[in-house]
Design an enzyme around this catalytic site. Structure first.
Site, PDB file in Angstrom:
ATOM      1  N   LYS A  13       3.938  -6.263   8.872  1.00 47.41           N
ATOM      2  CA  LYS A  13       3.693  -5.007   8.163  1.00 47.41           C
ATOM      3  C   LYS A  13       4.865  -4.066   8.415  1.00 47.41           C
ATOM      4  CE  LYS A  13       0.168  -1.377   7.740  1.00 47.41           C
ATOM      5  NZ  LYS A  13      -1.182  -0.963   8.203  1.00 47.41           N
ATOM      6  N   ALA A  25       0.831  -1.194   0.000  1.00 43.98           N
ATOM      7  CA  ALA A  25       0.000   0.000   0.000  1.00 43.98           C
ATOM      8  C   ALA A  25       0.868   1.246   0.000  1.00 43.98           C
ATOM      9  CB  ALA A  25      -0.936  -0.014   1.207  1.00 43.98           C
ATOM     10  N   SER A  26       0.234   2.408   0.141  1.00 41.62           N
ATOM     11  CA  SER A  26       0.966   3.669   0.037  1.00 41.62           C
ATOM     12  C   SER A  26       1.871   3.920   1.229  1.00 41.62           C
ATOM     13  CB  SER A  26      -0.024   4.828  -0.091  1.00 41.62           C
ATOM     14  OG  SER A  26      -0.905   4.859   1.025  1.00 41.62           O
ATOM     15  N   ILE A  27       1.534   3.352   2.379  1.00 45.95           N
ATOM     16  CA  ILE A  27       2.313   3.599   3.587  1.00 45.95           C
ATOM     17  C   ILE A  27       3.224   2.429   3.931  1.00 45.95           C
ATOM     18  CG2 ILE A  27       2.076   3.767   6.110  1.00 45.95           C
ATOM     19  CD1 ILE A  27      -0.152   5.697   5.726  1.00 45.95           C
ATOM     20  N   ALA A  28       2.751   1.220   3.748  1.00 46.80           N
ATOM     21  CA  ALA A  28       3.517   0.045   4.179  1.00 46.80           C
ATOM     22  C   ALA A  28       3.227  -1.122   3.260  1.00 46.80           C
ATOM     23  CB  ALA A  28       3.150  -0.314   5.619  1.00 46.80           C
ATOM     24  N   GLN A  29       4.010  -2.189   3.419  1.00 50.89           N
ATOM     25  CA  GLN A  29       3.721  -3.436   2.724  1.00 50.89           C
ATOM     26  C   GLN A  29       3.812  -4.590   3.708  1.00 50.89           C
ATOM     27  OE1 GLN A  29       6.802  -2.732  -0.281  1.00 50.89           O
ATOM     28  NE2 GLN A  29       7.813  -4.631   0.358  1.00 50.89           N
ATOM     29  N   VAL A  30       3.136  -5.683   3.366  1.00 51.05           N
ATOM     30  CA  VAL A  30       2.970  -6.803   4.289  1.00 51.05           C
ATOM     31  C   VAL A  30       3.617  -8.055   3.718  1.00 51.05           C
ATOM     32  CG1 VAL A  30       1.314  -8.204   5.565  1.00 51.05           C
ATOM     33  CG2 VAL A  30       0.800  -5.796   5.104  1.00 51.05           C
ATOM     34  N   ASP A  90     -11.438   1.951   8.316  1.00 48.49           N
ATOM     35  CA  ASP A  90     -10.876   1.620   7.003  1.00 48.49           C
ATOM     36  C   ASP A  90     -11.451   0.284   6.542  1.00 48.49           C
ATOM     37  OD1 ASP A  90      -9.397   2.140   4.771  1.00 48.49           O
ATOM     38  OD2 ASP A  90      -7.482   1.538   5.603  1.00 48.49           O
TER      39      ASP A  90
END
Length: 521
Positions: free
Chosen positions: A150, A131-136, A285
């Site tokens: 995350k 995503a725009s802030i983090a990745q998992v 969300d």
């Protein structure tokens, strides 16, 4: 402090991206948009090759991470951006190409001060989501537990801080235009976005939010929040238990697994109402990528970076508004708007109740599929303008989440009637919270609290007004004009010229930026 010319350069750059996607047409055609804003849009799109249809989501996606979050916030504000753009922005996917795993490894090891092998027996290099802030990433801990890890994108905090500062600068200049721009309170909108984002950028806060929501929903059957691995969680890394389930967006897989989609839709609505109205703390969300369904029908929520809170009084007002709309008691709904000061007191309560009736009656008793959403929104926004209702920033997250929940519930069951599902829940909650027993308990609690504060109040009064016999009071001092225009009328004159100077500098900066951009084009 960022210079105005830097903000202007960023806005021109972003404006060009919006123009290429045809996303400035709506502002130019909006009769409520301020004239200076329309002129800036025409400048930004000059010479740009625009698409046949405006693609607002694509434009925000191209601009970058902070714009994605801004676009998601604006998706809940059709009164600000228009109904068509709001619908388009709802399709905005919070996703970006993944960061190379070498950078992710560095973030993890820097956060814990130890090699990644000391934390995880194995970790998949290919993320399951970016995503725009983090990745998992999926991983197995050294003690054999399957988890999801995350990790914040490198330098994402600096990127957001830079872009949001420009949003604040632009919103301040927009609001000073007055009229519709002032009523919509763009500065408050950006301030809310900033606070939401700051919470998302601290993964310890997200872990705490997940833990708090799990505690609040402990007694609710069929809803689960993954457990937190606190030993493997920092401000930049969040580790939670792995969840197996079907994404709520995959309707065919849900049917194949034997789930009752209509029952799932009702459960989704009721769990949201439980969080928002009963607890005053809700998952804000709730898009389809953050909800899974396990084999036994349990709904599992993930990603708790954005959470909403509503105090008890606001929840009481909200519940009464919802119940009044479902039962047709428009006068009570109008009274609440005046009590909450959502509508200025100089307006007529009965006229406002009639305006609410004009919007509410066509919706009652009909499934979502038969409602004209456009007509309903046009009516609601006309009311807000006609009765000078300002935007309520503390309710923006709730509004955003309600839009998401309605969309998900309708996808699961197109014939669902949101009012019919919500009405019994809200009625029971109102009876518990506003019934005679609750009123007596509230009054006792309030009166006992007042009595307990009396001694401290008396002490503060004595400190403010000490007994006679102390030091004499200071006699009035004469007014003296300070040098350099720092006092009295001279100060106002000095500020006046400072304002002119600032305006001249800003005007020159805009002219220079446009000339430079025209040269490059």
């Amino acid at each position: 402090m960022t210079r105005p010319i830097t903000h202007i350069a960023r806005l021109v750059k972003w404006g060009r991206v919006l123009a290429r996607h045809g996303a400035l047409r709506g502002i130019e055609n909006d009769r409520n948009a301020p004239a200076p804003v329309k002129r800036l849009c025409r400048i930004a799109r000059f010479g740009a090759r625009q698409g046949a249809e405006p693609d607002y989501a694509g434009a925000f996606q191209e601009i970058g991470p902070a714009a994605i979050k801004l676009g998601q916030a604006l998706a809940t504000r059709p009164d600000l951006v228009g109904e068509g753009p709001a619908r388009n922005l709802l399709t905005l996917q919070d996703s970006l190409p993944p960061v190379p795993f070498a950078q992710i490894r560095a973030v993890i090891e820097d956060s814990f001060g130890k090699p990644i092998e000391a934390l995880f027996e194995s970790i998949e290099e290919q993320p399951i989501g970016a995503a725009s802030i983090a990745q998992v990433h999926r991983a197995v801990t050294t003690d054999g537990k399957q988890v999801a890890v995350k990790v914040l994108r490198p330098r994402i905090r600096e990127t957001f801080a830079r872009d949001v500062e420009t949003y604040e600068w632009a919103a301040a200049h927009l609001e000073v235009l007055g009229g519709e721009a002032q009523r919509l309170r763009p500065r408050a909108v950006v301030d809310n976005l900033k606070r939401w984002t700051l919470r998302e950028l601290d993964l310890r806060r997200e872990a705490a939010s997940a833990s708090e929501l799990a505690e609040a929903m402990k007694g609710i059957h069929g809803y689960h929040v993954p457990g937190i691995d606190w030993d493997r969680t920092t401000g930049s890394v969040l580790t939670v238990e792995w969840v197996d389930g079907v994404k709520m967006s995959d309707l065919d897989a849900l049917r194949a697994a034997g789930h009752d989609l209509s029952a799932l839709a009702r459960k989704l609505v009721l769990t949201f109402l439980t969080q928002a109205i009963s607890s005053g703390f809700f998952h804000a969300d709730m898009h389809q990528g953050n909800l899974f369904v396990q084999a036994d029908g349990t709904i599992v929520a993930i990603d708790f970076g954005i959470m909403g809170r509503i105090n008890r009084q606001a929840r009481l007002w909200l519940a009464e508004i919802l119940y009044g709309l479902t039962t047709g008691n428009y006068r009570r709904v109008a009274e609440i708007h005046f009590e909450a000061q959502y509508v200025p007191s100089y307006h007529n309560l009965d006229e406002f109740a009639t305006a609410l009736r004009a919007v509410g009656e066509p919706m009652r008793g009909k499934p979502v599929s038969e409602l004209s959403v456009g007509q309903m929104l046009d009516g609601l926004f006309a009311i807000t303008r006609d009765f000078d209702m300002q935007v309520q920033p503390h309710l923006l997250l709730l509004q955003k989440t309600m839009v998401m929940v309605e969309g998900l519930a309708t996808a699961l069951d197109p014939d669902i009637n949101m009012w019919d599902v919500a009405s019994p829940f809200v009625k029971d909650w109102i009876r518990d919270e506003l019934g005679p027993e609750a009123m007596i308990v509230d009054r006792l609690r309030e009166d006992i609290g007042t009595l307990a504060r009396l001694p401290a109040l008396v002490r503060r009064i004595e400190e403010k007004f000490p007994p006679k016999g102390g030091a004499p009071e200071q006699a009035p001092l004469p007014d003296i004009d300070l040098i350099l225009g720092l006092g009295g009328p001279r100060k106002r004159q000095s500020n006046h010229w400072v304002g002119y100077g600032a305006a001249a500098i800003l005007g020159g900066a805009v002219a220079w930026a446009f000339t430079y951009w025209s040269f490059l084009s």
